[in-house]
Design a protein around this motif. Sequence first.
Motif, short mmCIF file in Angstrom:
data_model
loop_
_atom_site.label_atom_id
_atom_site.label_comp_id
_atom_site.label_asym_id
_atom_site.label_seq_id
_atom_site.Cartn_x
_atom_site.Cartn_y
_atom_site.Cartn_z
N ILE A 34 0.85 -1.19 0.00
CA ILE A 34 0.00 0.00 0.00
C ILE A 34 0.88 1.24 0.00
N ARG A 35 0.61 2.11 -0.95
CA ARG A 35 1.34 3.38 -1.00
C ARG A 35 0.52 4.47 -0.32
N SER A 36 -0.81 4.44 -0.53
CA SER A 36 -1.67 5.47 0.02
C SER A 36 -3.13 5.05 -0.09
N PHE A 37 -3.99 5.85 0.50
CA PHE A 37 -5.43 5.72 0.35
C PHE A 37 -5.97 7.03 -0.22
N GLU A 38 -6.84 6.93 -1.21
CA GLU A 38 -7.54 8.13 -1.65
C GLU A 38 -8.82 8.26 -0.85
N ALA A 39 -9.01 9.41 -0.22
CA ALA A 39 -10.21 9.66 0.58
C ALA A 39 -11.36 10.07 -0.33
N LEU A 40 -12.47 9.36 -0.23
CA LEU A 40 -13.63 9.58 -1.09
C LEU A 40 -14.88 9.77 -0.22
N LEU A 94 3.06 5.88 4.21
CA LEU A 94 1.64 5.84 3.90
C LEU A 94 1.05 7.24 3.85
N SER A 95 0.35 7.54 2.78
CA SER A 95 -0.27 8.85 2.61
C SER A 95 -1.78 8.72 2.49
N ILE A 96 -2.46 9.80 2.78
CA ILE A 96 -3.87 9.94 2.43
C ILE A 96 -3.96 11.02 1.37
N CYS A 97 -4.64 10.69 0.27
CA CYS A 97 -4.80 11.63 -0.84
C CYS A 97 -6.17 12.30 -0.72
N ILE A 98 -6.16 13.62 -0.78
CA ILE A 98 -7.38 14.39 -0.61
C ILE A 98 -7.65 15.18 -1.88
N ASN A 99 -8.84 15.00 -2.45
CA ASN A 99 -9.21 15.75 -3.65
C ASN A 99 -9.56 17.19 -3.28
N ILE A 100 -8.96 18.13 -4.00
CA ILE A 100 -9.19 19.54 -3.74
C ILE A 100 -9.89 20.15 -4.95
N SER A 101 -11.03 20.77 -4.72
CA SER A 101 -11.78 21.37 -5.82
C SER A 101 -11.17 22.72 -6.20
N GLY A 102 -11.56 23.19 -7.37
CA GLY A 102 -11.07 24.48 -7.82
C GLY A 102 -11.47 25.61 -6.87
N ARG A 103 -12.69 25.56 -6.37
CA ARG A 103 -13.15 26.61 -5.44
C ARG A 103 -12.38 26.56 -4.13
N GLN A 104 -12.12 25.36 -3.65
CA GLN A 104 -11.32 25.23 -2.44
C GLN A 104 -9.94 25.82 -2.63
N TYR A 121 -4.43 18.25 14.37
CA TYR A 121 -4.26 16.80 14.20
C TYR A 121 -2.86 16.56 13.62
N PRO A 122 -1.84 16.65 14.46
CA PRO A 122 -0.46 16.62 13.97
C PRO A 122 -0.11 15.32 13.24
N VAL A 123 0.13 15.45 11.95
CA VAL A 123 0.58 14.34 11.11
C VAL A 123 1.73 14.89 10.26
N PRO A 124 2.60 14.02 9.78
CA PRO A 124 3.66 14.50 8.88
C PRO A 124 3.02 15.07 7.61
N PRO A 125 3.29 16.32 7.26
CA PRO A 125 2.65 16.90 6.07
C PRO A 125 2.98 16.14 4.79
N GLU A 126 4.16 15.48 4.77
CA GLU A 126 4.52 14.71 3.57
C GLU A 126 3.66 13.46 3.41
N ASN A 127 2.87 13.13 4.43
CA ASN A 127 1.95 12.00 4.33
C ASN A 127 0.53 12.43 3.93
N ILE A 128 0.40 13.69 3.57
CA ILE A 128 -0.84 14.21 3.01
C ILE A 128 -0.56 14.62 1.57
N GLU A 129 -1.32 14.04 0.64
CA GLU A 129 -1.16 14.38 -0.77
C GLU A 129 -2.42 15.09 -1.25
N LEU A 130 -2.25 16.27 -1.78
CA LEU A 130 -3.36 17.08 -2.26
C LEU A 130 -3.52 16.87 -3.76
#
Length: 260
Positions: A34-40, A94-104, A121-130
Amino acid sequence: MKILEIENSLRLAIENQDFELYYQPILDLKTGEIRSFEALIRWCHPDKGLISPADFIPLAEDTGLIIPLGNWIIKAAFQQLRQWIDQDLSLPSLSICINISGRQFSNPDFVTILQRMLKDYPVPPENIELEITEGAIMHREDLVIEKLHQLKEIGFKLSIDDFGTGYSSLSYLQLFPVDTLKVDRSFVSQMGDHDSYEIVKTIMTLAHNLNLDVVAEGVEDSKQATLLQAMNCEYAQGYLYSPPLSTEKATRFLADSQGA
């Protein structure tokens, strides 16, 4: 439901936080890890059950409700990653991928909101993928570049979602500090067709020449996976590996992958 009825229901749902994040694994094509999870996001409607984002995200975009909804998604994703870390289930990469809309992305407070989440919610920022679509970053290039660099300086990973379906200007790939390109499922699903195959291959070559990783979306059969591996595609997601999973099932998926 009529549009106005859906809008009113959506406003109420945002107030009540009637939503749930599902997580689709993104796997390393070489190792199977597992490399990451995409949050849906899913809307937990009291009468209609889980509602797909395809049925309400466009309305949220049109009405501006995507801003509070997007903030909830970010908060929930940060919370979940923090929980996996606390449970010793989060691999170092391990990262969580978060979809960012144009308005956001265009929201002047966007970077500040992310910085506040890192404090709460302190997490390593490199483990968050936008994940940002091409369309969201093709306007006001100067401001986009500045904001992307701000996010990179904080430590976030950045990816271009649905690459190849929008403007696909090659110039911005040199200007924007992105880490990953995500190949749209529409190309991956049609790789049996010569033109789609060549498009995927071209995107792969372009990305690798620019030292970017590639995630292939919508991988549904082993033939597609074999073709992607032959192109040295790094990562893949799709029903061949797993559908989007509830928090409980994603946690079990992660634990099973580690033999926990």
